[in-house]
Scaffold this active site. Structure first.
Site, short mmCIF file in Angstrom:
data_model
loop_
_atom_site.label_atom_id
_atom_site.label_comp_id
_atom_site.label_asym_id
_atom_site.label_seq_id
_atom_site.Cartn_x
_atom_site.Cartn_y
_atom_site.Cartn_z
N LYS A 189 124.42 32.56 -57.41
CA LYS A 189 123.19 32.70 -56.75
C LYS A 189 123.31 33.85 -55.99
CE LYS A 189 120.90 30.86 -52.59
NZ LYS A 189 121.11 29.79 -51.76
N ASP A 196 118.26 35.55 -47.03
CA ASP A 196 117.40 34.43 -47.13
C ASP A 196 117.07 34.16 -45.79
OD1 ASP A 196 116.12 32.17 -47.74
OD2 ASP A 196 117.76 30.87 -47.86
N LYS A 236 113.15 29.94 -41.62
CA LYS A 236 114.71 29.24 -40.93
C LYS A 236 114.55 29.77 -39.23
CE LYS A 236 117.84 30.13 -44.69
NZ LYS A 236 118.23 28.75 -44.53
N ASP A 291 123.89 34.60 -48.43
CA ASP A 291 123.71 33.79 -49.35
C ASP A 291 123.38 34.25 -50.88
OD1 ASP A 291 122.56 31.11 -49.39
OD2 ASP A 291 120.30 31.99 -49.34
N ASP A 298 112.54 27.34 -48.57
CA ASP A 298 113.77 27.56 -48.38
C ASP A 298 114.80 26.93 -49.12
OD1 ASP A 298 115.90 28.66 -46.78
OD2 ASP A 298 116.02 27.15 -45.37
N GLU A 347 115.12 27.70 -52.12
CA GLU A 347 114.93 28.86 -53.23
C GLU A 347 116.01 28.89 -54.01
OE1 GLU A 347 117.67 30.89 -50.98
OE2 GLU A 347 116.44 29.35 -50.22
N ARG A 395 118.00 26.99 -55.91
CA ARG A 395 118.02 26.39 -57.13
C ARG A 395 116.98 26.72 -58.13
NH1 ARG A 395 117.17 21.01 -53.23
NH2 ARG A 395 118.11 22.40 -52.06
#
EC number: 3.4.11.1
Length: 503
Positions: A271, A276, A283, A294, A353, A355, A357
Site C-alpha cells: 500500500k 492519508d 481524520k 501510510d 478513510d 482507502e 483496501r
C-alpha cells in the site's frame, strides 16, 4: 557504513570501541577475567546484569591502547538470536550517541554461540550486521544544522566502519553472513527513510522514483504506470482515492528475475498512500502528522525486492505499488459513492478513510491477472483495529493457506518481526455486504482488521496461496516496538527471511 571482517583479536585492532557480548553465564565466570586480560577495571560489572540489550562501558587503563573503550553488551542467556539482535542494535545506537566512528564487535565466541543457538555462524553474523545497521540509523536529512550551536564537525556523524574482530577459523562464514546482513540492514533503513519523509517530500511520483533507484542498485526491471495508463486499465479503486488530490497516482511494478530457473514466483503488494488525511471522512487532527507513514507497506515491498536482488535469491520476486495521497477537496470521492474496480467488482464507499483496501484491490487484481504468481502477499498499514487487537509490536496475519501462514509465522519468529494470525472465517463476509453494490468498503466497528482482510480476499480471484499482513502497529509505533522514534522498516526482514526459506 563500511564492513571489515578480520581474524585479529578485538583487543589489538584499530577501533574507537570494542563490543563484548556477555551472557548471564559469562557474567559469573568469564567477564571479569576478560576485562582483566584487556587491562580494564572489573568495577564496570558491579551493577551489570547482562540482560539482552543492556550496556555498560569499561575503559582500558593503559593509555594509547586501541580500542580504549570496551562496551559490554548483554545477551541474556545467549540462547536466542533475538538477544544478540537486541545487543548489537543497542551497542550501535550507543556508539552513534557517543559519536564513535569505528565500532568493532568481538566475534571470538562465534563458533560457541552458534552451537548454543543451533544455527550457523553466517546466520549469527547476518543478525549482528543487520542489527548494527538498524541501531545506527538516524533520520536527519531534513535538518539544516543552522540552529545547532554545539555542532562539532571534527566528530563522526555516525558509524563509518563496522569491524567483526577475532573471527578465527569462522572468518569465511562470518564474512558471508555479515555481508548479507549489511544488505538487509541497508534495505531496511532505506525503507525507514521513505516512511519518515513527510507528505510534501514524498508524492506518488517520488515513491515511483525511489523504486527506480532501488532497481538500479539491485539490477532489476522497474515499470511505472502514469495516470493515463492507470485509467486505461480501469483501476477504479486507485483512481477514486486519487480524485481529491492535486498529485497524479502511480502504479509501479518491480520485477526481479534470478539467473536460471526460478524456484517460485512471489508477488508482493504494498500500500502506497503517501499521506492519508482520511479524505472527506477526515481524520482527527491529533496524530494526523503520522499518516505520512501510510505508505510503509510500499516502502517494505520496494526494499524487499531490492534485498532479494542484491542477495541473488533463486526466486522471482515481483513487487506492485499502487500509490496516491488521500485528500479532501471538491473533487474527492464521497461517502456513499459506488466505484468499479479493475476486477469489475463494484464497491460502496461507506468511509473514504478506508482507502487503502481500494487501491490494494486493483493491485491484487492486476498481479493475479497479469502474472498469476505462485504466492501473493500484500502488506499495508491498513487498520487501527489491528493495533487495538495486537498492539504496536506485532503485525496481523491473514491467509487462505495455512502452510503459507505457518511459513510467515516462522519467518516472523526468526527475523524478530513477529506476526499473529487472525481468522478469515466466512461469517465475517456478512459484515461487508452492500445493498447497492457488490461489496461495502467497511464492516462496522467490530473486527475491523478482519473485515478489511475479507474485503481484499474478494480481489484475489480465487488464488489459493495468498496472505495479507496488516502492519499498522509495528510500521510506525507510537508506543513500544522500536527504541528509535519514527519508522521501523517493519516487514523487510520478515519478507527476506520468507523468500530465503524458498531458497
Amino acid at each position: 557504513m563500511r564492513l571489515t571482517v578480520t581474524a585479529k583479536e578485538g583487543g589489538s585492532i584499530k577501533a574507537d570501541a570494542l563490543v563484548l557480548f556477555i551472557s548471564t553465564k559469562d557474567l559469573k565466570k568469564e567477564a571479569g577475567k576478560l576485562l582483566r586480560s584487556l587491562g580494564a577495571d572489573e568495577g564496570a560489572l558491579k551493577d551489570f546484569k547482562a540482560s539482552a540489550g543492556e550496556l555498560v562501558m569499561a575503559y582500558r587503563a593503559a593509555s594509547g591502547k586501541s580500542p580504549l573503550r570496551l562496551l559490554l553488551a548483554g545477551i541474556g542467556d545467549g540462547l536466542k538470536l533475538e538477544e544478540f539482535r537486541k545487543a548489537a542494535e543497542a551497542a550501535a545506537r550507543k556508539a552513534v550517541d557517543l559519536k564513535i566512528g569505528i565500532l568493532a564487535l568481538d566475534c571470538s565466541g562465534a563458533a560457541q554461540w552458534a552451537k548454543q543457538l543451533k544455527c550457523k555462524s553466517d546466520e549469527l553474523a547476518a543478525v549482528l550486521a543487520g542489527a548494527a545497521q538498524y541501531g545506527a540509523y538516524r533520520f536527519d536529512r531534513l535538518k539544516s544544522g543552522k540552529l545547532d550551536k554545539k555542532k562539532d564537525e571534527s566528530k563522526p556523524k555516525g558509524i563509518s566502519e563496522l569491524v567483526f574482530a577475532g573471527c578465527g577459523t569462522q572468518l569465511g562464514a562470518i564474512e558471508n553472513g555479515a555481508n548479507a546482513g549489511m544488505i538487509v540492514g541497508s534495505c531496511q533503513n532505506a525503507a525507514r527513510d521513505l516512511v519518515n519523509l513527510p507528505g510534501n517530500h514524498l508524492s506518488a511520483e517520488d515513491l515511483a522514483d525511489a523504486a527506480r533507484e532501488a532497481g538500479k542498485r539491485g539490477g532489476f526491471e522497474v515499470t511505472v504506470f502514469d495516470k493515463k495508463k492507470i485509467t486505461e486499465l480501469k483501476m477504479g479503486g486507485l483512481l477514486a482515492v486519487n480524485k481529491g488530490s492535486e498529485q497524479p497516482p502511480t502504479f509501479t511494478i518491480m520485477d526481479y528475475k534470478p539467473e536460471g530457473k526460478a524456484k517460485k514466483t512471489i508477488a508482493l503488494v504494498g500500500k502506497g498512500v503517501t499521506f492519508d488525511s482520511g479524505g472527506i471522512s477526515l481524520k482527527p487532527a491529533q496524530g494526523m502528522e503520522e499518516m505520512k507513514s501510510d505508505m510503509a507497506g510500499a516502502a517494505c515491498v520496494i526494499e524487499a525486492v531490492e534485498a532479494a536482488a542484491r542477495l541473488a535469491l533463486p526466486v522471482r520476486v515481483i513487487g506492485f505499488v499502487p500509490s496516491t495521497d488521500n485528500m479532501p477537496s471538491g473533487s474527492a470521492q464521497m461517502p456513499g459513492d459506488v466505484i468499479t474496480t479493475m476486477s469489475g467488482i463494484t464497491v460502496e464507499v461507506g468511509n473514504t478513510d478506508a482507502e487503502g483496501r481500494l487501491i490494494l484491490a486493483d493491485a491484487l487484481t492486476y498481479a493475479k491477472q497479469e502474472y498469476n504468481p505462485d504466492v501473493m502477499i500484500d502488506l499495508a498499514t491498513l487498520t487501527g483495529a489491528c493495533i487495538v487487537a495486537l498492539g504496536y509490536p506485532v503485525a496481523g496475519l491473514f491467509s487462505n493457506d495455512e502452510a503459507l501462514a505457518d511459513r510467515l509465522f516462522k519467518s516472523g519468529q526468526a527475523s524478530g518481526e513477529k506476526v499473529w494470525q487472525l481468522p478469515l472465517w466466512d461469517e465475517y463476509a456478512e459484515l461487508i455486504k452492500s445493498d447497492v453494490a457488490d461489496v461495502h468498503n467497511t464492516g462496522g466497528r467490530g473486527a475491523g482488521s478482519i473485515t478489511a482482510a475479507k474485503f481484499l480476499e474478494k480481489f484475489i480471484d480465487g488464488h489459493k496461496h495468498w496472505a495479507h499482513v496488516d502492519i499498522a502497529g509495528p510500521a510506525f509505533p507510537t508506543k513500544g516496538g522500536s527504541k528509535v522514534s519514527g519508522a521501523t522498516g517493519f516487514g523487510v526482514r520478515l519478507l527476506v527471511d520468507l523468500l530465503q526459506s524458498w531458497s
